[in-house]
Design a protein around this motif. Structure first.
Motif, PDB file in Angstrom:
ATOM      1  N   ASP A  13       0.810  -1.223   0.000  1.00  0.00           N
ATOM      2  CA  ASP A  13       0.000   0.000   0.000  1.00  0.00           C
ATOM      3  C   ASP A  13       0.843   1.272   0.000  1.00  0.00           C
ATOM      4  OD1 ASP A  13      -2.261  -1.679   0.246  1.00  0.00           O
ATOM      5  OD2 ASP A  13      -1.921  -1.789   2.400  1.00  0.00           O
ATOM      6  N   ASN A  38      -5.408  -9.938  -4.466  1.00  0.00           N
ATOM      7  CA  ASN A  38      -5.161  -9.452  -3.096  1.00  0.00           C
ATOM      8  C   ASN A  38      -4.623  -8.026  -3.140  1.00  0.00           C
ATOM      9  OD1 ASN A  38      -2.807 -10.340  -4.337  1.00  0.00           O
ATOM     10  ND2 ASN A  38      -1.918 -11.244  -2.498  1.00  0.00           N
ATOM     11  N   ALA A  39      -4.060  -7.624  -4.275  1.00  0.00           N
ATOM     12  CA  ALA A  39      -3.462  -6.299  -4.385  1.00  0.00           C
ATOM     13  C   ALA A  39      -4.540  -5.261  -4.651  1.00  0.00           C
ATOM     14  CB  ALA A  39      -2.463  -6.290  -5.537  1.00  0.00           C
ATOM     15  N   GLY A 127      -4.248 -12.865   8.730  1.00  0.00           N
ATOM     16  CA  GLY A 127      -5.047 -11.699   8.332  1.00  0.00           C
ATOM     17  C   GLY A 127      -4.986 -11.521   6.832  1.00  0.00           C
ATOM     18  N   THR A 128      -5.143 -12.618   6.098  1.00  0.00           N
ATOM     19  CA  THR A 128      -5.037 -12.551   4.639  1.00  0.00           C
ATOM     20  C   THR A 128      -6.242 -11.819   4.050  1.00  0.00           C
ATOM     21  OG1 THR A 128      -6.293 -14.546   4.134  1.00  0.00           O
ATOM     22  CG2 THR A 128      -3.961 -14.856   4.656  1.00  0.00           C
ATOM     23  N   THR A 129      -6.168 -11.582   2.757  1.00  0.00           N
ATOM     24  CA  THR A 129      -7.271 -10.897   2.079  1.00  0.00           C
ATOM     25  C   THR A 129      -8.393 -11.872   1.718  1.00  0.00           C
ATOM     26  OG1 THR A 129      -6.178 -11.206  -0.041  1.00  0.00           O
ATOM     27  CG2 THR A 129      -5.742  -9.141   1.112  1.00  0.00           C
ATOM     28  N   GLN A 226       1.935  -5.529  -3.575  1.00  0.00           N
ATOM     29  CA  GLN A 226       2.329  -5.665  -2.161  1.00  0.00           C
ATOM     30  C   GLN A 226       3.685  -4.981  -1.930  1.00  0.00           C
ATOM     31  OE1 GLN A 226       1.350  -9.044  -3.615  1.00  0.00           O
ATOM     32  NE2 GLN A 226      -0.716  -8.378  -3.227  1.00  0.00           N
ATOM     33  N   VAL A 240       3.222 -12.781   5.802  1.00  0.00           N
ATOM     34  CA  VAL A 240       3.652 -12.325   4.486  1.00  0.00           C
ATOM     35  C   VAL A 240       2.607 -12.770   3.468  1.00  0.00           C
ATOM     36  CG1 VAL A 240       6.133 -12.382   4.971  1.00  0.00           C
ATOM     37  CG2 VAL A 240       4.987 -14.464   4.180  1.00  0.00           C
ATOM     38  N   THR A 241       2.794 -12.365   2.226  1.00  0.00           N
ATOM     39  CA  THR A 241       1.955 -12.906   1.177  1.00  0.00           C
ATOM     40  C   THR A 241       2.686 -14.115   0.575  1.00  0.00           C
ATOM     41  OG1 THR A 241       0.569 -12.306  -0.710  1.00  0.00           O
ATOM     42  CG2 THR A 241       2.800 -11.363  -0.677  1.00  0.00           C
ATOM     43  N   VAL A 275      -1.485  -3.956   6.925  1.00  0.00           N
ATOM     44  CA  VAL A 275      -2.824  -4.539   7.121  1.00  0.00           C
ATOM     45  C   VAL A 275      -2.634  -6.006   7.468  1.00  0.00           C
ATOM     46  CG1 VAL A 275      -4.943  -3.653   6.081  1.00  0.00           C
ATOM     47  CG2 VAL A 275      -3.022  -4.173   4.608  1.00  0.00           C
ATOM     48  N   ARG A 305     -10.349  -2.931   5.254  1.00  0.00           N
ATOM     49  CA  ARG A 305      -9.906  -2.992   6.653  1.00  0.00           C
ATOM     50  C   ARG A 305      -9.104  -1.738   7.020  1.00  0.00           C
ATOM     51  NH1 ARG A 305      -6.647  -8.585   6.850  1.00  0.00           N
ATOM     52  NH2 ARG A 305      -6.123  -7.903   4.754  1.00  0.00           N
TER      53      ARG A 305
HETATM   54  P1  IMP Z   1      -2.700 -12.674   1.200  1.00  0.00           P
HETATM   55  O1  IMP Z   1      -1.803 -12.027   0.197  1.00  0.00           O
HETATM   56  O2  IMP Z   1      -4.160 -12.447   0.925  1.00  0.00           O
HETATM   57  O3  IMP Z   1      -2.365 -14.115   1.415  1.00  0.00           O
HETATM   58  O4  IMP Z   1      -2.444 -11.953   2.623  1.00  0.00           O
HETATM   59  C1  IMP Z   1      -1.221 -12.112   3.330  1.00  0.00           C
HETATM   60  C2  IMP Z   1      -0.814 -10.816   4.003  1.00  0.00           C
HETATM   61  O5  IMP Z   1      -0.463  -9.870   2.996  1.00  0.00           O
HETATM   62  C3  IMP Z   1      -1.917 -10.158   4.828  1.00  0.00           C
HETATM   63  O6  IMP Z   1      -1.328  -9.490   5.936  1.00  0.00           O
HETATM   64  C4  IMP Z   1      -2.498  -9.133   3.895  1.00  0.00           C
HETATM   65  O7  IMP Z   1      -3.125  -8.064   4.573  1.00  0.00           O
HETATM   66  C5  IMP Z   1      -1.236  -8.684   3.166  1.00  0.00           C
HETATM   67  N1  IMP Z   1      -1.500  -8.150   1.843  1.00  0.00           N
HETATM   68  C6  IMP Z   1      -1.825  -8.820   0.719  1.00  0.00           C
HETATM   69  N2  IMP Z   1      -1.986  -7.979  -0.309  1.00  0.00           N
HETATM   70  C7  IMP Z   1      -1.738  -6.748   0.161  1.00  0.00           C
HETATM   71  C8  IMP Z   1      -1.706  -5.449  -0.440  1.00  0.00           C
HETATM   72  O8  IMP Z   1      -1.915  -5.252  -1.637  1.00  0.00           O
HETATM   73  N3  IMP Z   1      -1.383  -4.426   0.397  1.00  0.00           N
HETATM   74  C9  IMP Z   1      -1.089  -4.611   1.704  1.00  0.00           C
HETATM   75  N4  IMP Z   1      -1.099  -5.794   2.292  1.00  0.00           N
HETATM   76  C10 IMP Z   1      -1.417  -6.857   1.536  1.00  0.00           C
END
Ligand code: IMP
Length: 427
Positions: A13, A38-39, A127-129, A226, A240-241, A275, A305
């Motif tokens: 972000d 997720n982005a 706390g994934t998306t 990310q 992490v992602t 986040v 969030r």
């Molecule tokens: P995931 O990528 O959905 O598996 O989430 C894993 C972690 O990466 C979580 O803490 C999310 O909040 C964070 N995350 C994923 N995509 C973003 C983004 O675009 N901006 C900020 N945090 C992200």
């Protein structure tokens, strides 16, 4: 050679979308190479605000080709939804958008599995998306349950493999969640073959396309999603992602060697946000953190969030810059810090009484990190109208000089608001 990469150095972000959008004029092709929906990129273009998740920011600019490379994981429904939204707003999407046939596909079982796994971590949840990104990347690494965009165009084998995968996914999910509602492979196959038909004009071997483009002297702009500290190998694991979201991901995600890139721009916010779960040494759980959240509108583009907010952490961002190999910095949202009496920048951590400038490799060490701050005076003027470096108040320049000094990289771009014009290029 004048290809560029734009990489976030924090926990995502960082407003990379604005920088990518600014630089599109100087490039021919924008390449997204990791992550999925997720982005979130918010871009203000011609007075309109666009929220993009899977599509590269380049898609907003005529004459630019946007490439979604093999390292991205694609939820075709979300992808088509974004295309439809753009077309409704008269943004043309046609042969200016290419999608790799090597990119992996997100299926409904990825989303379902992630929900079950995240719940099972209870207070330790990442706390994934909840977009099925991690579970799709896991299947890619595991291979047995993986499907790529190209597989959607081999209809018989696609149906057969999907049927086999869905049997196993139903068994797995029922074991984890006894009342799991069984997925229907035939229904999913029909749905995805429908998406495939609509996406067919865009799906191609983007790796060969990029190699040919480079040979023709085309200029590529790599758009990171990310941030470096969310990188699966180098970030604050396990919070992490699931992709290489630092500069390390460019080569493996796109198939283009990094030696083709002449400029690596590290994007940072003038403060830090995060986040989801995980340690955050400079987090401000107080009125200053709330002030930053309110003024910076720090709420997730994808999930809505509230973002956790804190002081600029030069230990974390400095590490992000080193793993990503950036040449210079773009400092974003500097205007958000106006009106604060004083500002702090974390220059070191103290862990068990020992001072360090290294970002800890183990999450439990990072949890113990106490920030060591350098305090600087604030500026109590609106800087959102400033367009020249020399017009900033002395305290603002001192803050920028401090970031450049501690990060060991020059600040070349400064953003003081969402509009294109609210950007200052340092000479
Ligand atoms: P995931 O990528 O959905 O598996 O989430 C894993 C972690 O990466 C979580 O803490 C999310 O909040 C964070 N995350 C994923 N995509 C973003 C983004 O675009 N901006 C900020 N945090 C992200």
């Amino acid at each position: 050679m004048s290809s560029t990469a734009v990489i976030g150095l924090q926990w995502g972000d960082e407003a990379k979308g604005k920088i990518v959008d600014l630089l599109t004029d100087q490039h021919d092709i924008v390449v997204r190479y990791q992550g999925g929906n997720n982005a979130g990129h918010t871009v203000v273009c011609n007075g309109q605000t666009y929220k993009l998740s899977l599509l590269p920011v380049g898609v907003l600019r005529p004459g630019i080709v946007s490439v979604v490379a093999p390292g991205v994981v694609i939820n075709p429904r979300a992808f088509l939804g974004e295309i439809d939204q753009l077309r409704e707003r008269n943004v043309p999407v046609g042969d200016n958008l290419l999608v790799s046939d090597r990119a992996h596909v997100v299926f409904p079982y990825h989303v379902a599995e992630e929900a079950v796994l995240e719940k099972s971590r209870k207070s330790d949840a990442i706390g994934t998306t909840m977009r099925g990104i991690g579970t799709c990347y896991r299947d890619k690494a595991g291979r047995t349950h993986a499907m790529r965009m190209g597989d959607l165009y081999h209809v018989d084998s696609f149906r057969q493999r999907l049927a086999e995968i869905v049997i196993q996914k139903n068994q797995l999910l029922t074991a984890l969640l006894p009342d799991f509602q069984q997925l229907d492979a035939a229904k999913i196959a029909e749905e995805y073959l429908g998406y495939a038909a609509r996406l067919a004009p865009h799906v191609t071997d983007t790796t060969s396309y990029l190699h040919t483009a480079l040979a023709q002297g085309k200029r590529l702009l790599f758009e990171g999603a990310q941030g470096s500290l969310l990188d699966i190998d180098h970030g604050s694991f396990p919070y992490v992602t699931s992709s290489n979201s630092s500069g390390c991901g460019i080569h493996n995600g796109s198939g283009v060697p990094e030696r083709n890139i002449s400029r690596m721009i590290g994007v940072v916010k003038a403060y830090t946000t995060r986040v989801g779960g995980g340690p955050f040494p400079t987090e401000l759980n107080n009125s200053i953190g709330q002030h930053i959240r309110d003024v910076g509108k720090e709420y997730g583009t994808v999930t809505g969030r509230p973002r956790r907010c804190g002081w600029f952490d030069a230990v974390a961002a400095g590490y992000g810059g080193r793993i990503s190999g950036v040449d210079c910095l773009a400092v974003m949202l500097l205007d958000v810090l106006s009106q604060l009496d004083e500002l702090k920048v974390c220059v070191a951590y103290e862990i068990r009484g020992e001072r360090t400038i290294n970002f800890p490799s183990h999450v439990e060490e990072l949890m113990l990190a106490q920030p060591v701050y350098r305090t600087l005076p604030g500026w109590k003027t609106d800087i959102s109208h400033v367009r020249k470096l020399g017009d900033f108040p002395g305290a603002t320049r001192a803050y920028l000089d401090t970031l450049a000094e501690i990060m060991g990289r020059p600040v070349e771009i400064i953003s003081v608001g969402p509009d294109r014009e609210q950007t200052i290029l340092a000479d």
